[in-house]
Design a protein around this motif. Structure first.
Motif, PDB file in Angstrom:
ATOM      1  N   LEU A 344       0.832  -1.206   0.000  1.00 17.09           N
ATOM      2  CA  LEU A 344       0.000   0.000   0.000  1.00 17.09           C
ATOM      3  C   LEU A 344       0.867   1.256   0.000  1.00 17.09           C
ATOM      4  O   LEU A 344       0.557   2.237  -0.686  1.00 17.09           O
ATOM      5  CB  LEU A 344      -0.944   0.007   1.216  1.00 17.09           C
ATOM      6  CG  LEU A 344      -2.039  -1.069   1.230  1.00 17.09           C
ATOM      7  CD1 LEU A 344      -2.828  -1.019   2.538  1.00 17.09           C
ATOM      8  CD2 LEU A 344      -2.984  -0.902   0.036  1.00 17.09           C
ATOM      9  N   LEU A 348       0.160   3.489  -3.144  1.00 15.62           N
ATOM     10  CA  LEU A 348      -0.618   4.716  -2.935  1.00 15.62           C
ATOM     11  C   LEU A 348       0.233   5.978  -3.052  1.00 15.62           C
ATOM     12  O   LEU A 348      -0.299   7.089  -3.120  1.00 15.62           O
ATOM     13  CB  LEU A 348      -1.310   4.689  -1.559  1.00 15.62           C
ATOM     14  CG  LEU A 348      -2.340   3.576  -1.335  1.00 15.62           C
ATOM     15  CD1 LEU A 348      -2.899   3.628   0.092  1.00 15.62           C
ATOM     16  CD2 LEU A 348      -3.484   3.664  -2.344  1.00 15.62           C
ATOM     17  N   GLY A 367      -4.417   1.439   4.777  1.00 11.68           N
ATOM     18  CA  GLY A 367      -3.932   2.478   3.869  1.00 11.68           C
ATOM     19  C   GLY A 367      -4.950   3.596   3.791  1.00 11.68           C
ATOM     20  O   GLY A 367      -6.140   3.341   3.610  1.00 11.68           O
ATOM     21  N   ALA A 415      -4.573  -0.684  -5.191  1.00 14.33           N
ATOM     22  CA  ALA A 415      -3.876   0.605  -5.100  1.00 14.33           C
ATOM     23  C   ALA A 415      -3.960   1.364  -6.423  1.00 14.33           C
ATOM     24  O   ALA A 415      -4.193   2.576  -6.447  1.00 14.33           O
ATOM     25  CB  ALA A 415      -2.418   0.387  -4.690  1.00 14.33           C
TER      26      ALA A 415
END
Ligand SMILES: *Cc1c(COP(=O)(O)O)cnc(C)c1O
Length: 440
Positions: A344, A348, A367, A415
């Motif tokens: 994550l 991200l 996340g 993601a």
């Protein structure tokens, strides 16, 4: 079942969480769920980023959990807990006492997270009553918290997001201090505990307990705060003779990288609430754990603890919880949670470049992308479903807490979908964000 009829009936007759009956948000019909996928009635599979609100840590339709329910079902679905007991309750209590920090050794089974918070509050109040200090009835807590939707629990939720104004007059008036400012992993600043220190000093004589979510404030904004804060809270509770209630309903069972979030601070509360992932997401059950001091203290002078729900310690729920806890403890959960966190963090990161994004943070297998303005849930939901993922934002947070069994490819897809949707939202603010800036 005709799906269109069902959806119309649902829309006209059934409340969903926090929705209007006159103008409900759309809901999607689910046909089944398995592993990390939710299958919709039209056959589309969604990668599940929510673990059904922190709970489905092993994924859906798990053979071990299914077998535990079936085995118990063939014996009994339920018997009352007044005057009777059973193996699933005894073994689950044993497992919980073993898994939670010492010296939590006494277990009360409750129907849901919110009810467990009510039970914890009542336990703290009864403790002081039995000790001859009946004026100690109030709770001290931090802003931006979330502890559930029943009245006692609501009274300790954040006054703004918890809509205290709507229920003014019927909610008990608790003592609030500002939420911790020192983020998880940031250098500890002693001044962060200042307001809490003076509040507990001022109100100690009327305080039964401090209640908070350790390290991660969930539904109040997905904030990760310094474990040093929690350590100071524990010290100050001891110094001022106030009990500490840790609400581990969201954080418990490994989600933050430790089995319980209190472990980040190396502290143990006097009372702990667990729920959500307790049953592996199969059904509702929560538990309140207490120290001997609290448990025996409540009954000093011969009193009994005044709570006893109809479906207390439901055998099916206890059996599946025991299977879930064992499955977790026998699995390489630390490595899995760490791997999800890394995935994550990497996946991200591109969100940081977007103008609509205020912050990106990851802790354990959680996340979070915090946006500058409040999300229009319907627009986000639609865009995520179009990309084959199930992610449902609230307020200013787009967040995921996937099942621990999610593989690398699914995590990457999750993601990527978040980056894509937020990029899209960045260029279509009017569609994806509520009007008016709420600041960074
Ligand atoms: C979800 C939650 C609750 C409430 O649990 P329910 O089972 O929804 O009643 C309480 N506290 C925290 C921290 C939660 O995340």
């Amino acid at each position: 079942m005709n799906v269109r009829d069902a959806l119309r009936f649902d829309r006209e007759h059934i409340w969903h969480p926090y929705t209007s009956m006159t103008d409900p948000l759309p809901v999607l019909p689910v046909e089944s769920a398995s592993g990390c996928r939710i299958r919709l009635a039209d056959g589309q599979d969604l990668i599940d980023g929510m673990a059904s609100w922190w709970s489905a840590i092993h994924g859906y339709n798990h053979p071990v959990l299914n077998a535990a329910v079936e085995r118990q079902l063939s014996k009994m679905a339920h018997v009352m807990f007044g005057g009777l007991t059973h193996e699933p309750a005894v073994e689950l209590a044993r497992a919980l006492i073993g898994a939670t920090p010492e010296p939590l050794r006494h277990v009360f089974f409750a129907d849901s997270g919110s009810v467990s918070v009510e039970v914890a509050i009542k336990m703290a109040v009864q403790y002081w009553h039995a000790r001859g200090r009946p004026q100690k009835t109030r709770l001290l807590t931090i802003r931006r918290g979330y502890h559930g939707d029943t009245l006692g629990a609501m009274s300790v939720c954040d006054p703004v997001t918890g809509m205290h104004s709507l229920f003014a007059g019927i909610l008990p008036q608790q003592v609030f201090v500002a939420e911790p400012r020192c983020a998880f992993g940031a250098e500890w600043d002693e001044s962060d505990i200042g307001e809490f220190r003076s509040a507990i000093g001022r109100h100690a004589g009327e305080l039964a307990a401090v209640i908070l979510e350790p390290v991660v404030q969930g539904a109040g904004g997905m904030r990760f705060y310094s474990p040093h804060y929690l350590k100071r809270v524990r010290e100050l509770c001891d110094e001022h003779d106030v009990l500490l209630v840790a609400d581990e309903i969201a954080t418990g069972f490994g989600r933050t990288g430790r089995l319980f979030a209190c472990e980040h601070a190396g502290i143990s509360p006097d009372i702990m609430c667990v729920g959500k992932a307790l049953t592996g997401g199969y059904m509702t059950l929560a538990a309140v754990l207490a120290t001997g001091r609290v448990a025996y203290g409540v009954s000093e002078g011969g009193g009994v603890f005044m709570h006893g729900p109809t479906f207390m310690a439901n055998p099916l729920a206890c059996a599946v919880s025991l299977a879930s806890v064992n499955l977790l403890l026998e699995s390489p959960w630390q490595a899995r949670v760490a791997a999800i966190g890394e995935s994550l963090r990497a996946g991200l990161a591109p969100c940081r470049e977007l103008g609509c994004v205020a912050d990106v943070r990851v802790l354990g297998a959680i996340g979070v992308v915090e946006t500058k303005r409040s999300c229009v849930v319907e627009a986000f939901q639609k865009a995520f479903v179009a990309r084959g993922v199930w992610v449902r934002p609230f307020g200013r947070v787009v967040y995921v807490m996937p099942p621990y069994v999610m593989g690398k490819d699914e995590l990457a897809a999750l993601a990527t979908a978040i980056v894509d949707v937020l990029s899209l939202a960045d260029g279509a603010e009017a569609e994806f964000f509520e009007p008016g800036s709420r600041g960074g």
